[in-house]
Write a protein that holds these residues in place. Structure first.
Motif, PDB file in Angstrom:
ATOM      1  N   VAL A 170       0.829  -1.212   0.000  1.00  0.00           N
ATOM      2  CA  VAL A 170       0.000   0.000   0.000  1.00  0.00           C
ATOM      3  C   VAL A 170       0.860   1.257   0.000  1.00  0.00           C
ATOM      4  CG1 VAL A 170      -1.684   1.317   1.344  1.00  0.00           C
ATOM      5  CG2 VAL A 170      -1.926  -1.174   1.119  1.00  0.00           C
ATOM      6  N   LYS A 171       1.974   1.214   0.717  1.00  0.00           N
ATOM      7  CA  LYS A 171       2.810   2.398   0.897  1.00  0.00           C
ATOM      8  C   LYS A 171       3.686   2.703  -0.306  1.00  0.00           C
ATOM      9  CE  LYS A 171       5.851   4.471   4.397  1.00  0.00           C
ATOM     10  NZ  LYS A 171       6.485   4.275   5.729  1.00  0.00           N
ATOM     11  N   TYR A 172       4.199   1.660  -0.964  1.00  0.00           N
ATOM     12  CA  TYR A 172       5.226   1.883  -1.981  1.00  0.00           C
ATOM     13  C   TYR A 172       4.854   1.425  -3.391  1.00  0.00           C
ATOM     14  CZ  TYR A 172       8.321   2.927   1.949  1.00  0.00           C
ATOM     15  OH  TYR A 172       8.891   3.474   3.073  1.00  0.00           O
ATOM     16  N   PHE A 173       3.615   1.013  -3.614  1.00  0.00           N
ATOM     17  CA  PHE A 173       3.200   0.571  -4.946  1.00  0.00           C
ATOM     18  C   PHE A 173       1.945   1.314  -5.380  1.00  0.00           C
ATOM     19  CE2 PHE A 173       5.937  -2.757  -3.576  1.00  0.00           C
ATOM     20  CZ  PHE A 173       6.396  -3.434  -4.701  1.00  0.00           C
ATOM     21  N   ALA A 174       1.834   1.522  -6.689  1.00  0.00           N
ATOM     22  CA  ALA A 174       0.628   2.099  -7.275  1.00  0.00           C
ATOM     23  C   ALA A 174       0.018   1.066  -8.211  1.00  0.00           C
ATOM     24  CB  ALA A 174       0.965   3.374  -8.047  1.00  0.00           C
ATOM     25  N   GLN A 175      -1.279   0.853  -8.096  1.00  0.00           N
ATOM     26  CA  GLN A 175      -1.940  -0.136  -8.945  1.00  0.00           C
ATOM     27  C   GLN A 175      -2.169   0.440 -10.334  1.00  0.00           C
ATOM     28  OE1 GLN A 175      -5.463  -1.855  -7.217  1.00  0.00           O
ATOM     29  NE2 GLN A 175      -5.375  -3.620  -8.588  1.00  0.00           N
ATOM     30  N   LYS A 176      -1.823  -0.368 -11.342  1.00  0.00           N
ATOM     31  CA  LYS A 176      -2.012   0.013 -12.735  1.00  0.00           C
ATOM     32  C   LYS A 176      -2.775  -1.118 -13.412  1.00  0.00           C
ATOM     33  CE  LYS A 176       2.109   2.920 -13.164  1.00  0.00           C
ATOM     34  NZ  LYS A 176       1.384   4.135 -13.551  1.00  0.00           N
ATOM     35  N   GLY A 177      -4.098  -0.990 -13.432  1.00  0.00           N
ATOM     36  CA  GLY A 177      -4.924  -2.070 -13.958  1.00  0.00           C
ATOM     37  C   GLY A 177      -4.806  -3.296 -13.057  1.00  0.00           C
ATOM     38  N   GLU A 178      -4.344  -4.395 -13.628  1.00  0.00           N
ATOM     39  CA  GLU A 178      -4.178  -5.622 -12.858  1.00  0.00           C
ATOM     40  C   GLU A 178      -2.750  -5.787 -12.355  1.00  0.00           C
ATOM     41  OE1 GLU A 178      -5.518  -8.861 -15.221  1.00  0.00           O
ATOM     42  OE2 GLU A 178      -7.635  -8.234 -15.198  1.00  0.00           O
ATOM     43  N   GLN A 179      -1.925  -4.757 -12.538  1.00  0.00           N
ATOM     44  CA  GLN A 179      -0.533  -4.837 -12.107  1.00  0.00           C
ATOM     45  C   GLN A 179      -0.215  -3.734 -11.097  1.00  0.00           C
ATOM     46  OE1 GLN A 179       1.380  -4.836 -16.093  1.00  0.00           O
ATOM     47  NE2 GLN A 179       1.929  -6.955 -15.645  1.00  0.00           N
ATOM     48  N   TRP A 180       0.963  -3.873 -10.505  1.00  0.00           N
ATOM     49  CA  TRP A 180       1.405  -2.920  -9.494  1.00  0.00           C
ATOM     50  C   TRP A 180       2.809  -2.435  -9.858  1.00  0.00           C
ATOM     51  CZ3 TRP A 180      -1.630  -1.810  -5.112  1.00  0.00           C
ATOM     52  CH2 TRP A 180      -2.750  -2.632  -4.936  1.00  0.00           C
TER      53      TRP A 180
END
Length: 284
Positions: A170-180
């Motif tokens: 949650v802190k260090y990733f951004a969701q991009k569609g079905e990927q992170w």
């Protein structure tokens, strides 16, 4: 593919990558190299071996090596080496590098980047204790394909679920569609470079901490000794090496010494480095 062709392929892989392929791995060769044949429009493995022996296509040689390289990895793999970094190595080097405020880390055979990014996240979490520090994380691999993936820092749902705490996701990733995708601030902490471990790597410079996990198992004893000796040469006098849980230097090299307090942790032989036996003795 005949026995002679299989032996020629084994010799090529060992000479170019250090991979010591056992004679019972023929099935593995056939399954992994079939897509290479398709990609290069080669009819069968016999012709592939013939093309490799001719030396006409470096692209084919590189694709063959990449196909035979195992790139299994995940975030915080095996946990213990990262606990060791967070609880033992990092506190020690914060103290011992207080004057220079610089820390250099090398992740050899970094694959698609989960190992160096795991270390980077630990360092980011500890940044309040390290104001003004210069942190260099160099991550190398023989496969350009996995290095490209590592630089992008994009992982699927399965990959981020393997070992990565939800809090860090949650802190260090951004969701991009079905990927992170891992945050730019973490990606910028890691310098990914192509490197074949059987070749000279003195240009990388000196490191305080080296992670070389789960790659030596693919080399024969002579190659292991050679790589370990040269890694020791790149370590600071008080530097530390972390190997995989199933790897050992016993009977292979005298350039390094096992730290009996911590599994998989090694120091340069003939140095006073003794992790955890003095100042950190009370942290165990």
């Amino acid at each position: 593919m005949t026995e002679l062709e299989f032996e020629a392929l084994r010799a090529f892989l060992k000479a170019r990558s250090g991979l010591a392929l056992s004679t019972d791995k023929r099935y593995l060769v056939e399954s992994r190299l079939a897509p290479v044949c398709t990609r290069f429009k080669i009819e069968n493995l016999s012709i592939l071996v013939r093309e490799i022996k001719s030396g006409r296509s470096r692209a084919l040689e590189d694709a063959t090596i990449e196909a035979m390289t195992t790139n299994e990895t995940f975030f915080f793999r095996d946990k213990a080496p990262f606990d060791l970094f967070q609880d033992v190595l990092l506190p020690r080097f914060i103290k011992e590098r207080a004057a220079s405020r610089r820390l250099r880390i090398w992740c050899a055979a970094a694959s698609s980047g989960q190992e160096p990014y795991s270390l980077a996240m630990i360092l980011k979490e500890a940044s309040a204790r390290m104001p003004g520090w210069q942190i260099d994380i160099v991550a190398t691999d023989i496969s350009n394909d996995v290095l490209e993936k590592a630089r992008a820092g994009i992982y699927n749902q399965f990959e981020v679920q393997r070992g990565l705490p939800v809090r860090l996701l949650v802190k260090y990733f951004a969701q991009k569609g079905e990927q992170w995708q891992i945050a730019p601030e973490i990606r910028s902490m890691v310098d990914f470079r192509y490197l074949n471990l059987i070749e000279d790597f003195s240009r990388l410079g000196q490191f305080d901490i080296v992670y070389c996990r789960n790659v030596l198992i693919y080399f024969d004893i002579q190659m292991k000794a050679n790589v370990l000796r040269r890694i020791a040469q790149q370590m600071a006098p008080d530097g530390s090496l972390v190997l995989g849980a199933s790897e050992t230097i016993l009977g292979i090299t005298e350039a390094l010494t096992l730290d009996p307090a911590y599994r998989g942790l090694y120091a340069k032989s003939g140095t006073a480095n003794s992790v955890g036996r003095t100042a950190l003795a009370g942290t165990r």
